[in-house]
Write an enzyme that holds these catalytic residues in place. Structure first.
Site, PDB file in Angstrom:
ATOM      1  N   CYS A  80      19.637 -41.997 -27.295  1.00  9.58           N
ATOM      2  CA  CYS A  80      18.253 -41.419 -28.053  1.00  9.58           C
ATOM      3  C   CYS A  80      17.445 -42.179 -28.981  1.00  9.58           C
ATOM      4  CB  CYS A  80      18.545 -40.083 -28.494  1.00  9.58           C
ATOM      5  SG  CYS A  80      19.059 -38.761 -27.366  1.00  9.58           S
ATOM      6  N   GLU A  91      16.392 -41.196 -31.898  1.00 14.19           N
ATOM      7  CA  GLU A  91      16.759 -41.004 -33.354  1.00 14.19           C
ATOM      8  C   GLU A  91      18.142 -41.579 -33.501  1.00 14.19           C
ATOM      9  OE1 GLU A  91      16.199 -38.882 -30.668  1.00 14.19           O
ATOM     10  OE2 GLU A  91      14.860 -37.314 -31.284  1.00 14.19           O
TER      11      GLU A  91
HETATM   12  N1  THU Z   1      15.899 -38.595 -26.052  1.00 13.76           N
HETATM   13  C1  THU Z   1      15.812 -38.927 -27.175  1.00 13.76           C
HETATM   14  O1  THU Z   1      15.387 -40.069 -27.091  1.00 13.76           O
HETATM   15  N2  THU Z   1      15.867 -38.055 -28.157  1.00 13.76           N
HETATM   16  C2  THU Z   1      16.292 -36.911 -28.057  1.00 13.76           C
HETATM   17  O2  THU Z   1      16.330 -35.969 -29.037  1.00 13.76           O
HETATM   18  C3  THU Z   1      16.360 -36.204 -26.568  1.00 13.76           C
HETATM   19  C4  THU Z   1      16.524 -36.963 -25.356  1.00 13.76           C
HETATM   20  C5  THU Z   1      15.905 -39.345 -24.594  1.00 13.76           C
HETATM   21  C6  THU Z   1      17.052 -39.600 -24.137  1.00 13.76           C
HETATM   22  C7  THU Z   1      16.636 -40.013 -22.657  1.00 13.76           C
HETATM   23  O3  THU Z   1      16.298 -41.479 -22.579  1.00 13.76           O
HETATM   24  C8  THU Z   1      15.351 -39.236 -22.357  1.00 13.76           C
HETATM   25  O4  THU Z   1      15.056 -38.758 -23.767  1.00 13.76           O
HETATM   26  C9  THU Z   1      15.608 -38.280 -21.408  1.00 13.76           C
HETATM   27  O5  THU Z   1      16.611 -37.349 -21.942  1.00 13.76           O
END
Ligand code: THU
Length: 129
Positions: free
Chosen positions: A53, A55
């Site tokens: 993710c 974050e």
């Molecule tokens: N994702 C994030 O970058 N942050 C989050 O808090 C939740 C999900 C991303 C992970 C993945 O690449 C995409 O969003 C779909 O889940």
């Protein structure tokens, strides 16, 4: 540094996402005490579970640069609504700050303010000895 500038930095960081599988781009921006901003985006992998993710990429980046002076976070997605960080990312953020203001940014650049302590009221903090 206005909320607007921080939100814009998160929206721009979204362009750095590598998200060919979900096509869900996430940009994260962190305001530091000296007014500077660090950014990151999500990074996916063909082995889906290896995706990271935005974050958590941002936390790794900040800690790698020895920056613990976190002031405010902004998280931007392509969604119409205001999407909070996932639980795993909240827990990772909590590792480095007791609480922090988080600006959620939608696909129109609008923001909604929240706090880590509201999104994760009961973090795991006590490692059992
Ligand atoms: N994702 C994030 O970058 N942050 C989050 O808090 C939740 C999900 C991303 C992970 C993945 O690449 C995409 O969003 C779909 O889940």
């Amino acid at each position: 540094m206005s909320d607007r500038d921080l939100a814009r930095a998160a929206s721009e960081a979204r362009n750095m996402a590598y998200a060919p599988y979900s096509k869900f781009r996430v940009g994260a921006a962190l305001l530091l005490e000296d007014g500077s901003i660090m950014t990151a985006a999500n990074l996916e992998n063909a082995s889906f579970g290896l995706s990271v993710c935005a974050e958590r990429n941002l936390a790794a980046r900040a800690i790698h640069a020895h920056r613990r002076d976190w002031v405010k976070l902004a998280i931007a997605t392509d969604a119409e609504g205001f999407i909070p960080p996932c639980g795993a990312c909240l827990q990772v953020i909590r590792e480095f700050v007791e609480d922090i203001e988080i600006l959620l940014v939608n696909n129109r650049g609008e923001t909604e303010g929240t706090r880590l302590s509201d999104l994760l009221p009961k973090p795991f903090t006590d490692f059992p000895s």
